[in-house]
Scaffold this motif. Structure first.
Motif, mmCIF file in Angstrom:
data_model
loop_
_atom_site.group_PDB
_atom_site.id
_atom_site.type_symbol
_atom_site.label_atom_id
_atom_site.label_comp_id
_atom_site.label_asym_id
_atom_site.label_seq_id
_atom_site.Cartn_x
_atom_site.Cartn_y
_atom_site.Cartn_z
ATOM 1 N N ASP A 259 -0.487 -2.664 2.225
ATOM 2 C CA ASP A 259 0.498 -1.603 2.337
ATOM 3 C C ASP A 259 1.718 -1.908 1.483
ATOM 4 O O ASP A 259 1.908 -3.023 0.997
ATOM 5 C CB ASP A 259 0.957 -1.425 3.803
ATOM 6 C CG ASP A 259 -0.161 -0.895 4.685
ATOM 7 O OD1 ASP A 259 -1.081 -0.256 4.134
ATOM 8 O OD2 ASP A 259 -0.118 -1.119 5.906
ATOM 9 N N SER A 260 2.545 -0.895 1.328
ATOM 10 C CA SER A 260 3.824 -1.062 0.657
ATOM 11 C C SER A 260 4.827 -0.095 1.258
ATOM 12 O O SER A 260 4.472 0.903 1.869
ATOM 13 C CB SER A 260 3.687 -0.798 -0.841
ATOM 14 O OG SER A 260 3.362 0.558 -1.061
ATOM 15 N N ILE A 261 6.105 -0.437 1.085
ATOM 16 C CA ILE A 261 7.212 0.435 1.473
ATOM 17 C C ILE A 261 7.686 1.141 0.213
ATOM 18 O O ILE A 261 7.945 0.499 -0.807
ATOM 19 C CB ILE A 261 8.356 -0.386 2.107
ATOM 20 C CG1 ILE A 261 7.845 -1.125 3.349
ATOM 21 C CG2 ILE A 261 9.521 0.520 2.477
ATOM 22 C CD1 ILE A 261 8.840 -2.124 3.896
ATOM 23 N N PRO B 164 5.845 -5.403 1.862
ATOM 24 C CA PRO B 164 6.300 -5.830 3.194
ATOM 25 C C PRO B 164 6.206 -7.340 3.371
ATOM 26 O O PRO B 164 6.937 -7.921 4.161
ATOM 27 C CB PRO B 164 5.352 -5.087 4.143
ATOM 28 C CG PRO B 164 4.826 -3.936 3.370
ATOM 29 C CD PRO B 164 4.760 -4.406 1.951
ATOM 30 N N GLY B 165 5.306 -7.972 2.610
ATOM 31 C CA GLY B 165 5.183 -9.423 2.714
ATOM 32 C C GLY B 165 6.453 -10.144 2.284
ATOM 33 O O GLY B 165 6.690 -11.278 2.687
ATOM 34 N N MET C 138 1.934 -7.017 15.783
ATOM 35 C CA MET C 138 2.734 -5.849 15.422
ATOM 36 C C MET C 138 2.282 -5.355 14.050
ATOM 37 O O MET C 138 2.928 -5.610 13.033
ATOM 38 C CB MET C 138 4.230 -6.204 15.390
ATOM 39 C CG MET C 138 4.777 -6.695 16.716
ATOM 40 S SD MET C 138 6.510 -7.150 16.571
ATOM 41 C CE MET C 138 6.874 -7.603 18.263
ATOM 42 N N PRO C 139 1.145 -4.661 13.977
ATOM 43 C CA PRO C 139 0.609 -4.254 12.673
ATOM 44 C C PRO C 139 1.477 -3.207 11.988
ATOM 45 O O PRO C 139 2.115 -2.384 12.643
ATOM 46 C CB PRO C 139 -0.778 -3.677 13.029
ATOM 47 C CG PRO C 139 -0.661 -3.265 14.454
ATOM 48 C CD PRO C 139 0.282 -4.229 15.106
ATOM 49 N N SER C 140 1.491 -3.248 10.643
ATOM 50 C CA SER C 140 2.250 -2.275 9.858
ATOM 51 C C SER C 140 1.751 -0.858 10.154
ATOM 52 O O SER C 140 0.558 -0.614 10.239
ATOM 53 C CB SER C 140 2.112 -2.584 8.373
ATOM 54 O OG SER C 140 2.687 -3.813 8.084
ATOM 55 N N GLY C 141 2.727 0.058 10.277
ATOM 56 C CA GLY C 141 2.410 1.455 10.519
ATOM 57 C C GLY C 141 2.269 1.813 11.986
ATOM 58 O O GLY C 141 2.262 2.989 12.341
ATOM 59 N N GLY D 294 7.106 4.718 4.596
ATOM 60 C CA GLY D 294 6.101 3.667 4.667
ATOM 61 C C GLY D 294 5.857 3.293 6.109
ATOM 62 O O GLY D 294 6.482 3.838 7.042
ATOM 63 N N PRO D 295 4.944 2.343 6.284
ATOM 64 C CA PRO D 295 4.135 1.747 5.214
ATOM 65 C C PRO D 295 2.983 2.654 4.833
ATOM 66 O O PRO D 295 2.444 3.360 5.676
ATOM 67 C CB PRO D 295 3.636 0.454 5.836
ATOM 68 C CG PRO D 295 3.546 0.779 7.289
ATOM 69 C CD PRO D 295 4.661 1.734 7.593
ATOM 70 N N LEU D 296 2.633 2.627 3.546
ATOM 71 C CA LEU D 296 1.535 3.433 3.020
ATOM 72 C C LEU D 296 0.665 2.537 2.137
ATOM 73 O O LEU D 296 1.138 1.537 1.581
ATOM 74 C CB LEU D 296 2.079 4.596 2.190
ATOM 75 C CG LEU D 296 2.875 5.653 2.967
ATOM 76 C CD1 LEU D 296 3.565 6.596 2.007
ATOM 77 C CD2 LEU D 296 1.968 6.420 3.922
ATOM 78 N N PRO D 297 -0.626 2.873 2.000
ATOM 79 C CA PRO D 297 -1.501 2.057 1.141
ATOM 80 C C PRO D 297 -0.963 1.998 -0.279
ATOM 81 O O PRO D 297 -0.428 2.969 -0.794
ATOM 82 C CB PRO D 297 -2.843 2.804 1.200
ATOM 83 C CG PRO D 297 -2.791 3.569 2.468
ATOM 84 C CD PRO D 297 -1.365 3.959 2.661
#
Length: 810
Positions: free
Chosen positions: A165-167, A190-191, A226-229, A153-156
Motif C-alpha cells: 500500500d501507499s499513502i 507507510p513503511g 492493526m492492518p493498513s486500511g 489512503g492507504p491504497l494499492p
C-alpha cells in the motif's frame, strides 16, 4: 488453700496484649505504609507512562506532519513551477524533473504528473508508464472540487504488483488564474512511518497507529494486529472504546481490559496519532509487588521478625520502582535535549524558567542568557502585542492552550526567526502556574512563501509587458482583459474592448472577406468544449478595418463549476509570412537552376565522354604509356561526372517531381527496398530484422522505398569485414511523431563527421575502398525534410551506427 495468684497471668496477659497491641499497631502501621506505597507506586507508574506516552505521541505526530509537509512543500513548489510555464511539460523533461525531486524525498515511493484530462505525463520511476486518473478520487477532488491538496489512503501502489500500500498526497496545478492544468501525485510508503515507530518503541508495547479522520489506519507499528486500511474503531482489541475528536489521554475501560490511550491531533493535516498501552502491561510489576505484599501482611500476623524482613523487601521494591521512574525521567530529558523542536517553560509572569538546546540555538544564545528574562524581550516588536494578549488569555482562564505564528530576534545576529508556537497552560487549584511552549522554526517555509508571492507579482508585471497580445474572455465570449501589446496590435484602447464580443470585434470575416460564423470560431469553440485551440495562420481585424495575419492559441479557464472563460494569446505573423514566401521563392528558383544546369550539362558531357572513349580504343598501345594513363583518367573522370550529374538531377527531382502524399504502410516500401537489395543481402550473408508492424504515415511511397534502400544499402556497403552484417529496423511513437531507426554493426562513424555526411557529394572514404558519389545520405535528408521530419544518427567507430528519422503521425 491459698488462692492462685493471677497477677503474673494478668501481667503476662497484659504484656501479651501490649505486645499484641504493639505488634498490631506496628503491623497496621506497616500495612498502612505498604498500601500507601503501593498506591503511590501505581500512581507514579501510570502518570509517568501517560506523560511519556503523550510526549512520544506528540513527537511522532510532529514527525508525521513534518514528513507530509516536506512532500507537500515539494509538490507545491513543483506545481507552482509547472503552473508558470508557458509550454506544456514534455514527458522526458517532466520525468527527469520528478526523478530529481524524488531523490530528496526518502519517504516517497514515486512522483507522478497528470495533465488536465487525467492522462499520465510522466512518472519519476517508470519511463513507459501509462494511466488515466480521471476516475480517481484525488483527481476528482482537484478537478471538480478545486481542492488545493488532498490526502488519501492507504491504497494499492500503482504500477506495483507486490500488493503493498501507499499513502497518496496530491497537489493541484493551475495557471495562477484558476485554469486547471493537472495534478501532481506523491505516493508515500507507510513503511517509512512504521520504521520510525519501531525505532521509538523497539519492544512493540505501544500499539502505535497513524489514523485519518474516519479512523482508518494509514500506518501502524504492528500491521498484523492493526492492518493498513482497517477501521481502527472496529478492531477486536478496541471493542467498546470511545474515540475523541481531538487530542486526549487517559484510561478507558473496555469489556475485558483497561487501556491507557493517547490520541494526538497532527498539525495541519486531518490525521491523528494513536498510542495504546494495556493496563496489565503497565501494572504487571506493580501487581507482582502487591501479591508479595499480601504474603508479607500475613507473615506479620504470625511473626514480627518476618514483618521486618518483608518491610525491608518492600523498601527494596520501592527503591527499584523509584529507579525505574528516574530512568523514565532520564529518557524524557534525553528527548527534551535532543529534539529539533524548541521547548520553553515560563512562569505566570512570562519569566523563562527553562529552555532546551534547540530553542537556545534558535535564538542564538545560551540557556543561561535566556533563563530569568521575559519571553517578550526576545519577541519581534511587531508580534509583541499579540503575544502578550494570548499569554494574558491563558492567565485569565479564557484559553488553556493556543497556537500562533510569531517572530523572534536572534541574539547573536539580530536576524528574524519565523516560528510556529504551541503553548499550553499548567494549572494548580484552577490557577495557571506554568506554561509550556513547543516552538518550531518555519523560517525557510516563510521565505519560500514570500518568494512565491514575489514571483506571482512579477508574473502580473510580465503579463503586462509581454510582446504577444493577450485577451481574457468571460464565459460568454466577451472581453474581460486586454494587455498593452493587444491594444497596440489591434489599435483599440482597452476600455473600448472590455465587455464586447471578441468574435464580432476582431474575428468577424475570413481573409477573403467572407463572413466568419461564430459557431466555427476557435475562440467560441474553446468556450463550448473546453479544449485548447491552436491556430497557426488566421487573420484578426484592426480597428481601422485592416487585416492582420496572426497565429494564436485559445486556452480555456476551467474551475470546479465548469468553463469560466478563455485566454487568447496572439502575435502578428506578417513579417514571418513575407519571409516564408521569399524563402519558398528562392528555393524554387534554386531548384529550377540546379535542374536546368544538370540537365543541360548531360549532352556536352556525354559527347566528351564518347570522344575520349573513342580515343582510348583507337590509340590504345599506339602512344606511350603516359598517354594511355591520361586517356584512362579522362574516361574515368567523365564517367564520374556523368554519375554526379545524374545524382544531382535525382536530388533536384525529390521536391519537384515527388508524388502526392497518401496514407502509406511503411512495411510496403521497406519490403520493396529489401527486394531491390536481395542479391546484395545474400552475397554478404546479412541478417535483416524488422519490428513489425511498422506504422502507417502520410508519405510518398516511392521516396520512402528510396529512403530505406539508401540506409540499408549503406549498412551493407560499410560493413565490418570481420563479421556478417546485422541490420535492425524499428519504430516507436514520441508525441506527434513516429521515430524510425535503422541500426547496423558496421564500421561506425566518428561523431565529428555527423553533420558532414548529410551534405551533398561529401565522402569520408576513398573511391577505391567504397565506390559512390556521396549523395545517398543527402537524398535521405531531402526526402525526410519533404515529409516534415528530421534525420540524425548515433554512432561510434567500430561499433556500428543507428540512423533515426522522424515522420509526423497521420
Amino acid at each position: 488453700m491459698t488462692p492462685l495468684d493471677t497477677r503474673p497471668q494478668r501481667s503476662a496477659l497484659i504484656n501479651f496484649l501490649l505486645i499484641a497491641a504493639g505488634a498490631g499497631i506496628m503491623t497496621a502501621a506497616l500495612v498502612g505504609l505498604l498500601l500507601n506505597g503501593l498506591y503511590q507506586q501505581k500512581t507514579a507508574i501510570f502518570d509517568s507512562a501517560r506523560h511519556s506516552t503523550e510526549l512520544r505521541a506528540r513527537m511522532m505526530g510532529d514527525h508525521a506532519a513534518r514528513t507530509l509537509e516536506a512532500v507537500d512543500l515539494m509538490l507545491f513548489s513543483l506545481a507552482s513551477e509547472l503552473g508558470k510555464s508557458s509550454a506544456s511539460p514534455q514527458p522526458e523533461q517532466a520525468r527527469q524533473k520528478l526523478h530529481e525531486r524524488l531523490l530528496f524525498l526518502p519517504q516517497a515511493v514515486t512522483l507522478t504528473l497528470y495533465d488536465a484530462n487525467g492522462e499520465l505525463i510522466a512518472d519519476a520511476k517508470r519511463l513507459d508508464a501509462k494511466e488515466n486518473a480521471s476516475d480517481q478520487t484525488f483527481f476528482h477532488r482537484h478537478r471538480h472540487d478545486g481542492a488545493l491538496f488532498y490526502l488519501e489512503g492507504p491504497l494499492p501502489r500503482r504500477f506495483d504488483s507486490s500488493g503493498r500500500d501507499s499513502i497518496r498526497l496530491s497537489r493541484l496545478i493551475d495557471k495562477g488564474n484558476g485554469q486547471f492544468l493537472g495534478v501532481l501525485l506523491a505516493e508515500i510508503d507507510p513503511g517509512f512511518f512504521r520504521a520510525f515507530y519501531r525505532e521509538e518503541d523497539p519492544l512493540g508495547q505501544d500499539h502505535i497507529a497513524l489514523l485519518d479522520i474516519q479512523n482508518r489506519i494509514l500506518a501502524s507499528e504492528q500491521p498484523d494486529l492493526m492492518p493498513s486500511g482497517a477501521d481502527y474503531s472496529k478492531l477486536p482489541l478496541l471493542k467498546g472504546m470511545e474515540f475523541p475528536k481531538q487530542s486526549m489521554s487517559g484510561l478507558q475501560r473496555l469489556e475485558n481490559d483497561e487501556l491507557l490511550t493517547v490520541f494526538y491531533q497532527v498539525n495541519d493535516f486531518p490525521l491523528r496519532l494513536a498510542v495504546l498501552l494495556d493496563k496489565p502491561s503497565l501494572l504487571f510489576q506493580w501487581e507482582q509487588t502487591a501479591q508479595k505484599t499480601v504474603f508479607v501482611v500475613l507473615g506479620l500476623i504470625l511473626t514480627y521478625l518476618c514483618s521486618l524482613v518483608l518491610i525491608g523487601l518492600l523498601l527494596q521494591r520501592r527503591q527499584a520502582a523509584e529507579t525505574a521512574l528516574r530512568v523514565s525521567e532520564a529518557h524524557l530529558r534525553a528527548i527534551h535535549d535532543t529534539t529539533d523542536i524548541g521547548i520553553v517553560r515560563t512562569d505566570s509572569k512570562r519569566r523563562i524558567l527553562a529552555v532546551n538546546p534547540a530553542f537556545a540555538k534558535m535564538l542564538g544564545a545560551s540557556a543561561e542568557e535566556l533563563v530569568g528574562r521575559d519571553i517578550i524581550d526576545f519577541t519581534h516588536p511587531e508580534d509583541a502585542i499579540a503575544s502578550k494578549a494570548k499569554f494574558q488569555d491563558l492567565q485569565d482562564g479564557r484559553l488553556h492552550r493556543y497556537s500562533m505564528e510569531k517572530r523572534y530576534r536572534r541574539q547573536d545576529t539580530g536576524a528574524t526567526v519565523w516560528t510556529r508556537v504551541s503553548v499550553v497552560s499548567v494549572q494548580q487549584d484552577g490557577h495557571p502556574i506554568l506554561t509550556f511552549a513547543m516552538v518550531e522554526d518555519i523560517t525557510d517555509a516563510r521565505r519560500s512563501k514570500d518568494t512565491i508571492e514575489a514571483l506571482l507579482r512579477r508574473s502580473q508585471l510580465l503579463l503586462s509587458a509581454v510582446g504577444e497580445g493577450i485577451l481574457g474572455l468571460d464565459a460568454s465570449g466577451r472581453v474581460a482583459f486586454v494587455n498593452p501589446a493587444a491594444e497596440k496590435l489591434l489599435g483599440y484602447r482597452a476600455q473600448d474592448m472590455i465587455g464586447k464580443k471578441s468574435h464580432k470585434l476582431v474575428h468577424h470575416h475570413h481573409a477573403d472577406g467572407s463572413p466568419h460564423e461564430e459557431a466555427t470560431c476557435p475562440m467560441h469553440v474553446v468556450l463550448a468544449d473546453g479544449k485548447p485551440q491552436l491556430v497557426g495562420n488566421d487573420v484578426f481585424w484592426r480597428k481601422d478595418r485592416t487585416m492582420m495575419p496572426v497565429e494564436y492559441v485559445a486556452t480555456p479557464m476551467i474551475a470546479g463549476s465548469g468553463i469560466e472563460g478563455a485566454v487568447i494569446a496572439f502575435r502578428d505573423i506578417s513579417r514571418r509570412l513575407e519571409a516564408d514566401n521569399e524563402i519558398k521563392r528562392s528555393n524554387s528558383e534554386l531548384e529550377q537552376f540546379a535542374y536546368a544546369v544538370s540537365h543541360d550539362l548531360q549532352e556536352p558531357l556525354r559527347m566528351v565522354a564518347s570522344y575520349v572513349q573513342l580515343l582510348g580504343r583507337r590509340y590504345q598501345g599506339k602512344l606511350d604509356k603516359d598517354a594511355d594513363d591520361f586517356i584512362g583518367f579522362a574516361v574515368d573522370g567523365a564517367k564520374r561526372m556523368q554519375q554526379m550529374i545524374t545524382d544531382l538531377l535525382e536530388y533536384s527531382r525529390i521536391q519537384r517531381k515527388g508524388n502526392p502524399m497518401t496514407l502509406v504502410d511503411l512495411n510496403q516500401p521497406l519490403q520493396s527496398a529489401l527486394m531491390n537489395l536481395d542479391l546484395l543481402i545474400g552475397e554478404n550473408k546479412a541478417q535483416v530484422a524488422v519490428d513489425t508492424p511498422l506504422p502507417s504515415v502520410n508519405a510518398d511511397a516511392a521516396q520512402m522505398a528510396r529512403l530505406f534502400q539508401n540506409l540499408i544499402g549503406n549498412a551493407l556497403k560499410y560493413r565490418d569485414k570481420l563479421r556478417s552484417p546485422e541490420i535492425h529496423v524499428a519504430a516507436k511513437r514520441e508525441d506527434m511523431f513516429w521515430i524510425v531507426s535503422v541500426s547496423d554493426n558496421g564500421i561506425g562513424i566518428d561523431p565529428q563527421y555527423f553533420d558532414r555526411i548529410f551534405q551533398i557529394f561529401q565522402r569520408l572514404h576513398g573511391r577505391e575502398a567504397y565506390p559512390g558519389t556521396g549523395i545517398g545520405l543527402a537524398v535521405c535528408r531531402r526526402i525526410v525534410e519533404r515529409h516534415g521530419g528530421k534525420i540524425w544518427l548515433e554512432s561510434e567507430p567500430g561499433k556500428g551506427s543507428i540512423f533515426f528519422f522522424s515522420l509526423p503521425v497521420a
